[in-house]
Design an enzyme around this catalytic site. Sequence first.
Site, PDB file in Angstrom:
ATOM      1  N   HIS A 131       0.836  -1.205   0.000  1.00 48.60           N
ATOM      2  CA  HIS A 131       0.000   0.000   0.000  1.00 48.60           C
ATOM      3  C   HIS A 131       0.868   1.251   0.000  1.00 48.60           C
ATOM      4  CE1 HIS A 131      -4.132  -1.503   0.654  1.00 48.60           C
ATOM      5  NE2 HIS A 131      -3.458  -2.580   0.974  1.00 48.60           N
ATOM      6  N   TYR A 167      -9.178   4.901   8.117  1.00 49.73           N
ATOM      7  CA  TYR A 167      -9.295   5.160   9.552  1.00 49.73           C
ATOM      8  C   TYR A 167     -10.359   6.235   9.710  1.00 49.73           C
ATOM      9  CZ  TYR A 167      -4.824   2.759  10.483  1.00 49.73           C
ATOM     10  OH  TYR A 167      -3.828   1.830  10.604  1.00 49.73           O
ATOM     11  N   PRO A 213      -3.687  -0.859  18.932  1.00 46.06           N
ATOM     12  CA  PRO A 213      -3.460  -1.239  17.529  1.00 46.06           C
ATOM     13  C   PRO A 213      -3.635  -0.112  16.512  1.00 46.06           C
ATOM     14  CG  PRO A 213      -5.567  -2.060  18.289  1.00 46.06           C
ATOM     15  CD  PRO A 213      -4.904  -1.466  19.485  1.00 46.06           C
ATOM     16  N   LYS A 257       1.593  -1.043  15.238  1.00 50.37           N
ATOM     17  CA  LYS A 257       3.017  -1.188  15.567  1.00 50.37           C
ATOM     18  C   LYS A 257       3.385  -2.483  16.288  1.00 50.37           C
ATOM     19  CE  LYS A 257       4.442   2.650  13.890  1.00 50.37           C
ATOM     20  NZ  LYS A 257       4.852   2.455  12.507  1.00 50.37           N
ATOM     21  N   TYR A 267       4.061   6.376  10.739  1.00 48.86           N
ATOM     22  CA  TYR A 267       3.260   5.217  10.348  1.00 48.86           C
ATOM     23  C   TYR A 267       4.108   4.185   9.613  1.00 48.86           C
ATOM     24  CZ  TYR A 267      -0.986   2.743   8.884  1.00 48.86           C
ATOM     25  OH  TYR A 267      -1.973   1.801   8.705  1.00 48.86           O
TER      26      TYR A 267
HETATM   27  C1  PHB Z   1      -5.267  -4.937  10.329  1.00 47.61           C
HETATM   28  O1  PHB Z   1      -5.287  -5.071   9.102  1.00 47.61           O
HETATM   29  O2  PHB Z   1      -5.576  -5.875  11.089  1.00 47.61           O
HETATM   30  C2  PHB Z   1      -4.871  -3.641  10.939  1.00 47.61           C
HETATM   31  C3  PHB Z   1      -4.417  -2.622  10.120  1.00 47.61           C
HETATM   32  C4  PHB Z   1      -4.059  -1.401  10.679  1.00 47.61           C
HETATM   33  C5  PHB Z   1      -4.172  -1.216  12.033  1.00 47.61           C
HETATM   34  C6  PHB Z   1      -4.600  -2.240  12.864  1.00 47.61           C
HETATM   35  C7  PHB Z   1      -4.973  -3.460  12.305  1.00 47.61           C
HETATM   36  O3  PHB Z   1      -3.855  -0.003  12.569  1.00 47.61           O
END
Ligand code: PHB
Length: 392
Positions: free
Chosen positions: A72, A200, A291, A295, A383
């Site tokens: 990505h 997000y 999460p 990280k 990130y």
């Molecule tokens: C996930 O794909 O499980 C995932 C992706 C980004 C995050 C947390 C979990 O910040």
Amino acid sequence: MKTTVGIVGAGPAGLTLALLLRAREIDSVVLERRDRSYVEERVRAGLLEQNTVDLMRELGVAARLDQEGLPHDGVYLRWQGQTLHIPMTELTGRTITIYGQQQVVRDLIDACGERGIEVRFEVEDVAVHGLDSDSPHITFAGEGGEERLDCELIAGCDGFHGVCRPAIPAGVLTEYEYEYPFGWLGILAEAAPTTDELIYAWHEHGFSLYSMRSPEISRLYLQVPADEDIADWPDERIWEELQARLGVDGWRVGEGRIFDKGVTPMRSFVCEPMQFGRLFLAGDAAHIVPPTGAKGLNLAVNDVRLLAAAMGAHFADGDDSLLERYSADALRRVWRAQDFSNFMTQLLHRLDDGEPFGARLQLARLEQLKRSEAARRNLAENYVGLPAAPDF
Ligand code: PHB
Ligand code: APR
């Protein structure tokens, strides 16, 4: 039994460490409480930083990751009907890859098997002894009763609820902890993602995240109270809430059969130092992040990158300077990730403190991300993760 490094826990930290040590011709044995299929099927997060992917390639365990991982170039932030793309690669020159943690674990276990590294599953009553002596050892109940593994160093890679950190005498560790009043309800669904990048989303009802595992499988999360009972969330309610929090005019989240769901609480935790005598902690055994910054796995892999280099210098040249610095070096990135994970969490979650003030600050920060490239660059740099270094 005897080995050079005894490793407790066959998660990403323990398995990656065993492979990194093998590449330096250092023997290890990995002891894991659960059975192999449990470890391989445990659903967790799935976002790999460039550093993590690079290390998997260096180790020669990235064949399937390179085929099935989804690279990505950015993520979207969404709030109040607005969508902001953060172009990570354009801003930092680095990429992120979606590949489920259980796939990583599966590939690592296969590689251990191929390289003759012993991973003992289903061992019970693991206990570590003689940590501040010259002859540390591990005892456990195997098939034939109590067994003993003598080793020169021990790696505690046994996660937050493991036995290694509690084996360190009282007074040695300083523990920093913050528990969030909310958790994440996560699902896996047989549904083609209707988004090209992760989303997000900030919403009055609470945070939501749209992620994926493959072109056919979506991974989605909803902020819920920490003690939420999953039984209160039939599938229809989950989809309704995901559409409300993530949907925008003329666009919907792709729906399909939900085949996994669960609630995980969120906490921030760090123990310092990550070492006592001949025991070195790595990964979730030493620190937990919420999460939102993606990280957890990346920190675990980074710890063992530093630890393997330090153990390598110890066994090859009798040089202990890196081992002595291991905790300080690892903690630098751990605290950077703690700050970023907390920032992302506080930016996007419904705070539920009864005050509208926090929500207005969140919207002001999101507005700043829209207006300021410096703000976007800062988020992107955190990130994707700063490049690996010998002391970071
Ligand atoms: C996930 O794909 O499980 C995932 C992706 C980004 C995050 C947390 C979990 O910040
Ligand atoms: N004896 C042996 N093994 C143990 C014991 C014990 N007493 N206690 C725990 N374990 C095992 C667990 O069953 C697990 O397989 O240690 C392993 C720890 O693995 P993880 O929890 O995956 O931790 P880590 O390898 O540090 O990876 C961190 O995992 O929790 C996620 O999001 C987190 O992505 C991050 C990653």
